[in-house]
Design an enzyme around this catalytic site. Structure first.
Site, mmCIF file in Angstrom:
data_model
loop_
_atom_site.group_PDB
_atom_site.id
_atom_site.type_symbol
_atom_site.label_atom_id
_atom_site.label_comp_id
_atom_site.label_asym_id
_atom_site.label_seq_id
_atom_site.Cartn_x
_atom_site.Cartn_y
_atom_site.Cartn_z
ATOM 1 N N CYS A 1 0.837 -1.203 0.000
ATOM 2 C CA CYS A 1 0.000 0.000 0.000
ATOM 3 C C CYS A 1 0.872 1.254 0.000
ATOM 4 O O CYS A 1 1.397 1.650 1.045
ATOM 5 C CB CYS A 1 -0.937 0.010 1.214
ATOM 6 S SG CYS A 1 -2.017 1.458 1.283
ATOM 7 N N CYS B 1 -0.516 4.090 2.152
ATOM 8 C CA CYS B 1 -0.305 3.876 3.593
ATOM 9 C C CYS B 1 1.140 4.167 4.009
ATOM 10 O O CYS B 1 1.383 4.789 5.043
ATOM 11 C CB CYS B 1 -0.631 2.426 3.973
ATOM 12 S SG CYS B 1 -2.221 1.814 3.423
ATOM 13 N N ASP B 2 2.086 3.694 3.214
ATOM 14 C CA ASP B 2 3.477 3.657 3.659
ATOM 15 C C ASP B 2 4.444 4.529 2.871
ATOM 16 O O ASP B 2 5.617 4.635 3.235
ATOM 17 C CB ASP B 2 3.985 2.207 3.617
ATOM 18 C CG ASP B 2 3.180 1.284 4.516
ATOM 19 O OD1 ASP B 2 2.718 1.762 5.571
ATOM 20 O OD2 ASP B 2 3.001 0.110 4.162
#
Length: 314
Positions: A136, A139-140
């Protein structure tokens, strides 16, 4: 005869299932939640979460899921470890079998079983999961600002992830096993027009290198041909964008799904094609797949289920 009768059964944990449980338990629906084999869902494998509102200093995925779990328990949700092995949604009451032998009859069911990211299956990939390997970018990606990263995949998702990361990172390698991208023409142009994205066609990943975190990747060009070449690239992050598999197989006989297996819901609601069965989180969301959107859909599912159960008892 069912072993047990409940008002509301929630299948799956994670932000969607736990949020549904918080709302349902506060509405006095006495929900029972079957947590599945991965208690807390995919997010428990994420080391740091910095984009979920309310955590200004960030939090680990495991800690956040434990917070949500305790909050649901506080209001009366009954948590149970187990795996749903079959369902029968053909009747007015919904029949759910857990671990092959425990039969539960529910007035309403919320499905929050999530989706599983597809990985290449490399031993080194598993070793560095959460330490440089991610599925992701949204997300990261923030953790790799001004660093070099690689994205694996050739479809729209891979191109979206690569262009997103290109705004944060110094260099983005897009590793594509075929000789062309599968993405839409517009998405391909975005990739080709982004100067710090380098597309590596006809490359496969052999292994990731590093000690405690990802430090590089070993690639093979035109594997199995006379032109085969080994290439090492230096990277700090390795992002998988080869798809997700929604965990919907056990419901497929009764619930409508799209071609990829995502459960279809009526627009603007969590309602499925089966009255009394609701779906939330990544099992019905092929687009956003974020903790916050999963939690929001869990709220919707609980409110929809509450309205349904109250209407039955009027």
């Amino acid at each position: 005869m069912a072993n047990e009768q409940v008002k509301l059964l929630i299948i799956g944990s994670g932000p969607a299932g736990y949020t549904a449980a918080i709302y349902a338990s506060r509405a006095n629906l006495s929900p029972v939640l079957i947590e599945g084999l991965q208690v807390g869902g995919q997010l428990t494998t994420t080391t740091d979460i910095e984009n979920f509102p309310g955590y200004p200093n960030g939090i680990s995925g495991a800690e956040m899921m434990e917070d949500l779990r305790r909050q649901a328990e506080r209001f009366g949700t009954e948590m149970r470890f187990g795996m749903v092995t079959s369902v029968d949604f053909s009747g007015d009451k919904k029949l759910v079998t857990v671990d092959g032998d425990k039969l539960i009859e529910a007035e309403a069911v919320i499905v929050a079983t999530g989706a599983t990211a597809k990985y290449l299956g490399l031993p080194s990939e598993a070793k560095f999961r959460g330490s440089g390997v991610s599925a992701c970018a949204t997300c990261d990606g923030f953790f790799y600002r001004k660093k070099d990263v690689a994205v694996v995949g050739g479809g729209d998702t891979a191109c979206e992830e690569a262009t997103y990361l290109a705004h944060l990172c110094n260099k983005v390698y897009l590793i594509v096993r075929k000789d062309a991208l599968r993405a839409s023409k517009a998405m391909q142009q975005r990739v080709f027009n982004t100067p710090n994205i380098e597309v590596l066609f006809e490359h496969n990943t052999l292994e990731l290198t590093g000690t405690d975190v990802v430090e590089g990747a070993r690639l093979v060009f035109r594997q199995g041909t006379a032109d085969e070449q080994i290439r090492d690239i230096k990277i700090d992050g390795f992002f998988l964008a080869i798809g997700h598999k929604p965990n919907s197989d056990v419901f497929a006989k009764y619930l409508d799904t799209d071609d990829a297996g995502y459960i279809k819901t009526i627009a603007g609601t969590s309602k499925t094609n089966v009255t009394g069965v609701f779906a939330c989180g990544d099992v019905q969301d092929p687009r956003y797949r974020q903790a916050i959107t999963a939690a929001g859909s869990g709220c919707k599912a609980a409110l929809d289920a509450e309205q349904y159960i109250l209407s039955r008892n009027d």
